[in-house]
Design a protein around this motif. Structure first.
Motif, PDB file in Angstrom:
ATOM      1  N   LEU A  41       0.847  -1.426  -0.049  1.00  0.00           N
ATOM      2  CA  LEU A  41      -0.031   0.080   0.076  1.00  0.00           C
ATOM      3  C   LEU A  41       0.883   1.292   0.056  1.00  0.00           C
ATOM      4  N   THR A  42       1.955   1.178   0.816  1.00  0.00           N
ATOM      5  CA  THR A  42       2.642   2.482   1.040  1.00  0.00           C
ATOM      6  C   THR A  42       3.973   2.592   0.224  1.00  0.00           C
ATOM      7  N   THR A  43       4.444   1.601   0.063  1.00  0.00           N
ATOM      8  CA  THR A  43       5.990   1.942  -0.781  1.00  0.00           C
ATOM      9  C   THR A  43       5.919   2.540  -1.924  1.00  0.00           C
ATOM     10  N   ASN A  44       6.727   3.658  -2.141  1.00  0.00           N
ATOM     11  CA  ASN A  44       6.691   4.531  -3.413  1.00  0.00           C
ATOM     12  C   ASN A  44       8.238   4.637  -3.852  1.00  0.00           C
ATOM     13  N   PRO A  45       8.635   3.506  -4.716  1.00  0.00           N
ATOM     14  CA  PRO A  45       9.900   3.540  -5.275  1.00  0.00           C
ATOM     15  C   PRO A  45       9.997   4.714  -6.471  1.00  0.00           C
ATOM     16  N   THR A  46      11.195   4.988  -6.872  1.00  0.00           N
ATOM     17  CA  THR A  46      11.521   5.790  -8.014  1.00  0.00           C
ATOM     18  C   THR A  46      11.159   4.828  -9.388  1.00  0.00           C
ATOM     19  N   ILE A  47      10.056   5.477  -9.830  1.00  0.00           N
ATOM     20  CA  ILE A  47       9.633   4.515 -11.113  1.00  0.00           C
ATOM     21  C   ILE A  47      10.042   5.008 -12.483  1.00  0.00           C
ATOM     22  N   HIS A  48      10.513   4.112 -13.088  1.00  0.00           N
ATOM     23  CA  HIS A  48      11.151   4.393 -14.237  1.00  0.00           C
ATOM     24  C   HIS A  48      10.034   4.400 -15.562  1.00  0.00           C
ATOM     25  N   ASP A  49       9.654   5.347 -16.025  1.00  0.00           N
ATOM     26  CA  ASP A  49       8.424   5.416 -17.066  1.00  0.00           C
ATOM     27  C   ASP A  49       8.990   4.556 -18.217  1.00  0.00           C
ATOM     28  N   SER A  50      10.061   4.475 -18.465  1.00  0.00           N
ATOM     29  CA  SER A  50      10.438   3.459 -19.621  1.00  0.00           C
ATOM     30  C   SER A  50      10.271   2.074 -19.293  1.00  0.00           C
ATOM     31  N   LEU A  51      10.451   1.688 -18.152  1.00  0.00           N
ATOM     32  CA  LEU A  51      10.373   0.445 -17.680  1.00  0.00           C
ATOM     33  C   LEU A  51       8.702   0.020 -17.826  1.00  0.00           C
ATOM     34  N   VAL A  52       7.822   0.725 -17.357  1.00  0.00           N
ATOM     35  CA  VAL A  52       6.438   0.378 -17.494  1.00  0.00           C
ATOM     36  C   VAL A  52       5.823   0.480 -18.798  1.00  0.00           C
ATOM     37  N   LYS A  53       6.516   1.372 -19.618  1.00  0.00           N
ATOM     38  CA  LYS A  53       5.995   1.264 -21.061  1.00  0.00           C
ATOM     39  C   LYS A  53       6.698  -0.096 -21.863  1.00  0.00           C
ATOM     40  N   GLN A  54       7.948  -0.196 -21.797  1.00  0.00           N
ATOM     41  CA  GLN A  54       8.537  -1.217 -22.511  1.00  0.00           C
ATOM     42  C   GLN A  54       7.580  -2.634 -21.992  1.00  0.00           C
ATOM     43  N   PHE A  55       7.421  -2.758 -20.511  1.00  0.00           N
ATOM     44  CA  PHE A  55       6.991  -3.917 -20.157  1.00  0.00           C
ATOM     45  C   PHE A  55       5.489  -4.324 -20.763  1.00  0.00           C
ATOM     46  N   TRP A  56       4.757  -3.292 -20.745  1.00  0.00           N
ATOM     47  CA  TRP A  56       3.417  -3.521 -21.466  1.00  0.00           C
ATOM     48  C   TRP A  56       3.315  -3.657 -23.098  1.00  0.00           C
ATOM     49  N   GLN A  57       4.466  -2.771 -23.509  1.00  0.00           N
ATOM     50  CA  GLN A  57       4.722  -3.059 -25.071  1.00  0.00           C
ATOM     51  C   GLN A  57       4.974  -4.464 -25.376  1.00  0.00           C
ATOM     52  N   THR A  58       5.582  -5.015 -24.760  1.00  0.00           N
ATOM     53  CA  THR A  58       6.194  -6.503 -25.214  1.00  0.00           C
ATOM     54  C   THR A  58       5.748  -7.578 -24.323  1.00  0.00           C
ATOM     55  N   ALA A  59       4.869  -7.404 -23.472  1.00  0.00           N
ATOM     56  CA  ALA A  59       4.591  -8.375 -22.288  1.00  0.00           C
ATOM     57  C   ALA A  59       3.680  -9.585 -23.282  1.00  0.00           C
ATOM     58  N   THR A  60       4.134 -10.673 -22.866  1.00  0.00           N
ATOM     59  CA  THR A  60       3.183 -11.794 -23.440  1.00  0.00           C
ATOM     60  C   THR A  60       3.072 -13.044 -22.084  1.00  0.00           C
ATOM     61  N   ALA A  61       1.937 -13.632 -22.390  1.00  0.00           N
ATOM     62  CA  ALA A  61       1.678 -14.771 -21.074  1.00  0.00           C
ATOM     63  C   ALA A  61       2.163 -16.034 -21.754  1.00  0.00           C
ATOM     64  N   LYS A  62       2.914 -16.798 -21.064  1.00  0.00           N
ATOM     65  CA  LYS A  62       3.202 -18.352 -21.491  1.00  0.00           C
ATOM     66  C   LYS A  62       3.109 -19.091 -20.225  1.00  0.00           C
ATOM     67  N   THR A  63       2.561 -20.310 -20.570  1.00  0.00           N
ATOM     68  CA  THR A  63       2.310 -21.456 -19.677  1.00  0.00           C
ATOM     69  C   THR A  63       3.259 -22.280 -19.906  1.00  0.00           C
ATOM     70  N   LEU A  64       4.087 -22.630 -18.636  1.00  0.00           N
ATOM     71  CA  LEU A  64       5.384 -23.346 -18.543  1.00  0.00           C
ATOM     72  C   LEU A  64       4.979 -25.083 -18.496  1.00  0.00           C
TER      73      LEU A  64
END
Length: 345
Positions: A41-64
């Motif tokens: 609820l309370t932890t507020n890290p320094t968020i890298h905008d590029s991290l968030v955008k690259q993650f959701w632009q490239t993310a896929t789901a895979k079942t192992l």
């Protein structure tokens, strides 16, 4: 692909302090501070905008092969994965054995115990709760859930979470978060989900250091949760009152106070003079020249106020620490104050 956007009301930073405005909310604040949700609820890290955008632009789901579902993404040419287990570990949720959904009859019964007027519908409304319960619901919806809209309503999964929290049972928030991320991949309303949690889970810096600033709830939340409420507040349930804030009773770190004599004298003198000048500026009988004179002093007033206002930081217990004002700063403020008094006479 359409450009994905943030939702500033999603994955916010919670407010679990107890200022004067929190009267009537001490029990729910203590409960959340002592729960396994506090870190998430309370932890507020320094968020890298590029991290968030690259993650959701490239993310896929895979079942192992073992049946484990994971999210895979590429950030700065490096592959990363997120699983329900990694969410649990990084957000310190400790909910591996937690409940994911209660039977219908238990949901209605549990909501009734919280004072919610059930009517057979599985759409529930935050506004139907009393203030302390609204505070709890608000934090779950805005800080932890995967929602990006419809902030006054929620379904049976959040209802189950509330019932588990109120009765001392463990709810699987890690699965709630992970399932929300998986659903976001193919959603028609896909957005940049969980920026704060992604930074905590992946714990990396990107080549582009531009930050994204998560919205932090403030003490205004207490007034907002009371708004429109008329009646008798519903107390928390016994299981919630047994949760102890781990930081309660601990001696707070020593706080270095600013030198009271010089700084306080300057501040009082400045406030008195500022009040006189601003009042005269609002009086109709003041001449145009006097109005210009007051306006011209505004930058000087602001500068002195900034100099004599001690900077504040928040310690680990959520308490304000006041930093000392240096003698050099006080001397400079004194000179400016004298100049201000001469000019405004």
């Amino acid at each position: 692909m359409a450009q994905l956007k943030y939702c500033d009301k999603h994955n916010q930073v919670g407010f679990l302090r107890k200022p004067d405005e929190s009267a009537g909310f001490a029990e729910i604040v203590d409960f959340l501070r002592g729960s396994n949700l506090r870190y998430a609820l309370t932890t507020n890290p320094t968020i890298h905008d590029s991290l968030v955008k690259q993650f959701w632009q490239t993310a896929t789901a895979k079942t192992l092969a073992d049946g484990t579902l994971e999210l895979q993404a590429t950030i700065d040419t490096i592959a990363y994965t997120i699983t329900e287990a990694s969410i649990r570990s990084k957000l310190k949720l400790a909910d591996a054995s937690g409940i994911t959904m209660l039977p219908n009859n238990e949901i209605f019964e549990g909501m009734g115990h919280m004072g919610y007027p059930t009517d057979g519908s599985f759409t529930f409304w935050k506004s139907f709760f009393t203030p302390q319960w609204r505070f709890l619901v608000h934090h779950i919806l805005h800080c932890i859930s995967s929602k990006s809209g419809g902030w006054d309503q929620f379904g049976s999964n959040i209802a189950t979470a509330l019932i588990c929290l109120s009765t001392g049972r463990v709810y699987n928030f890690s699965k709630l978060i992970f399932d929300g991320m998986v659903a976001n991949l193919k959603s028609k309303t896909k957005f940049l989900m969980y920026p704060r949690f992604l930074q905590l889970i992946l714990d990396i810096q990107t080549e582009n250091k531009h930050p994204y600033l998560a919205v932090t709830l403030t003490k205004k939340i207490f007034g907002n949760m009371k708004r429109g409420f008329r009646g008798v507040p519903r107390p928390l349930l016994p299981a919630m009152l047994s949760i102890v804030d781990p930081s309660a009773g601990q001696e707070a770190p020593s706080v270095t106070q600013p030198q009271p004599s010089s700084s306080m004298t300057l501040e009082v003198a400045l406030k008195r003079k500022t009040k006189r000048v601003l009042l005269s500026d609002s009086e109709e009988e003041e001449t145009e020249a006097q109005g210009r004179k007051t306006h011209d002093l505004d930058p000087l007033v602001s500068l002195v106020q900034e100099l004599v206002t001690p900077s504040k930081t928040i310690n680990a217990l959520g308490e304000e620490q006041v930093e000392d004002i240096s003698p050099t700063t006080l001397e400079a403020a004194a000179i400016l104050t004298k100049s201000f008094n001469k000019i405004s006479q």
